[in-house]
Write an enzyme that holds these catalytic residues in place. Structure first.
Site, PDB file in Angstrom:
ATOM      1  N   HIS A  17      15.519  -5.735   7.424  1.00 54.76           N
ATOM      2  CA  HIS A  17      15.773  -6.128   6.058  1.00 54.76           C
ATOM      3  C   HIS A  17      17.182  -7.497   5.776  1.00 54.76           C
ATOM      4  O   HIS A  17      17.397  -8.133   5.186  1.00 54.76           O
ATOM      5  CB  HIS A  17      15.649  -5.407   5.200  1.00 54.76           C
ATOM      6  CG  HIS A  17      13.632  -4.830   4.650  1.00 54.76           C
ATOM      7  ND1 HIS A  17      14.350  -3.361   5.263  1.00 54.76           N
ATOM      8  CD2 HIS A  17      13.316  -4.996   4.499  1.00 54.76           C
ATOM      9  CE1 HIS A  17      12.677  -2.918   4.939  1.00 54.76           C
ATOM     10  NE2 HIS A  17      12.214  -3.980   4.569  1.00 54.76           N
ATOM     11  N   LYS A  41       2.990   7.297  -3.476  1.00 51.39           N
ATOM     12  CA  LYS A  41       3.135   7.171  -1.548  1.00 51.39           C
ATOM     13  C   LYS A  41       4.043   8.302  -1.300  1.00 51.39           C
ATOM     14  O   LYS A  41       5.004   8.413  -2.015  1.00 51.39           O
ATOM     15  CB  LYS A  41       3.300   5.121  -1.845  1.00 51.39           C
ATOM     16  CG  LYS A  41       4.044   5.138  -0.602  1.00 51.39           C
ATOM     17  CD  LYS A  41       4.829   3.827  -0.434  1.00 51.39           C
ATOM     18  CE  LYS A  41       4.850   3.094   1.107  1.00 51.39           C
ATOM     19  NZ  LYS A  41       5.402   2.546   0.945  1.00 51.39           N
ATOM     20  N   ARG A  90       7.134 -12.146   9.333  1.00 50.74           N
ATOM     21  CA  ARG A  90       7.897 -11.501  10.881  1.00 50.74           C
ATOM     22  C   ARG A  90       6.423 -12.203  11.203  1.00 50.74           C
ATOM     23  O   ARG A  90       7.256 -12.424  12.674  1.00 50.74           O
ATOM     24  CB  ARG A  90       8.008 -10.153  10.363  1.00 50.74           C
ATOM     25  CG  ARG A  90       8.542  -9.213  10.263  1.00 50.74           C
ATOM     26  CD  ARG A  90       8.890  -7.552  10.148  1.00 50.74           C
ATOM     27  NE  ARG A  90       7.166  -7.472   9.730  1.00 50.74           N
ATOM     28  CZ  ARG A  90       6.306  -6.499   9.321  1.00 50.74           C
ATOM     29  NH1 ARG A  90       7.043  -5.788   9.989  1.00 50.74           N
ATOM     30  NH2 ARG A  90       5.297  -5.799   8.700  1.00 50.74           N
ATOM     31  N   SER A 127       9.583  -0.957   9.284  1.00 54.48           N
ATOM     32  CA  SER A 127      10.183   0.160   8.313  1.00 54.48           C
ATOM     33  C   SER A 127       9.391   1.551   8.918  1.00 54.48           C
ATOM     34  O   SER A 127       9.837   2.423   9.578  1.00 54.48           O
ATOM     35  CB  SER A 127      10.388   0.330   7.123  1.00 54.48           C
ATOM     36  OG  SER A 127      11.075  -0.117   5.881  1.00 54.48           O
TER      37      SER A 127
END
Length: 150
Positions: A17, A41, A90, A127
């Site tokens: 990030h 979440k 990515r 993450s």
């Protein structure tokens, strides 16, 4: 003024990030790192911790603001008068996923998505991997900024 929102859960913020934000700084007058809140979440780090990790990491960068939001990212962009969404890619799977979101966002609004490819040395970091390493007592030093380690 060219402003972008970099949305995410940042649970936690990673060096991937940070790489995207740092490389986007010359492109924008302001980058709002916007932590999306999803009540469905379960997060490893509290919202307050995530905000503090990011604020501490960028405490000397006046072009960075840190906020939180709920709801659609496009609605938040409109509320904040922002014309760009910043996203990092990515791998090809990220591209396909992010392309669909960008096309949906474009249909919902006039907001453009700007993609930056992650650097080769951070492209493998996510993450979820960092959380898994941390949960099992592994060393996350090489994956997150120092503000997460404090």
């Amino acid at each position: 003024m060219r402003r972008a929102i970099f949305p995410g859960s940042f649970d936690p913020i990673t060096l991937g990030h940070v790489d995207i934000v740092n490389r986007a700084l010359p492109l924008f007058d302001e980058i709002i790192i916007a932590i999306g809140v999803n009540s469905d979440k379960k997060y490893m780090f509290s919202l307050e911790e995530r905000v503090n990790f990011i604020k501490e990491n960028y405490k000397n960068e006046p072009k960075i603001k840190v906020t939180t939001y709920t709801g659609l990212t496009t609605d938040y962009c409109t509320k904040m008068d922002v014309d760009f969404i910043l996203r990092g890619l990515r791998n090809p799977a990220d591209f396909e996923f992010e392309k669909a979101i960008a096309q949906t966002n474009r249909r919902l609004s006039n907001i453009e998505t700007v993609f930056l490819l992650t650097s080769a040395d951070t492209a493998f970091i996510s993450s979820s991997i960092v959380r898994d390493v941390h949960r099992h007592g592994g060393d996350i030093t090489g994956f997150v900024p120092k503000s997460v380690l404090k």
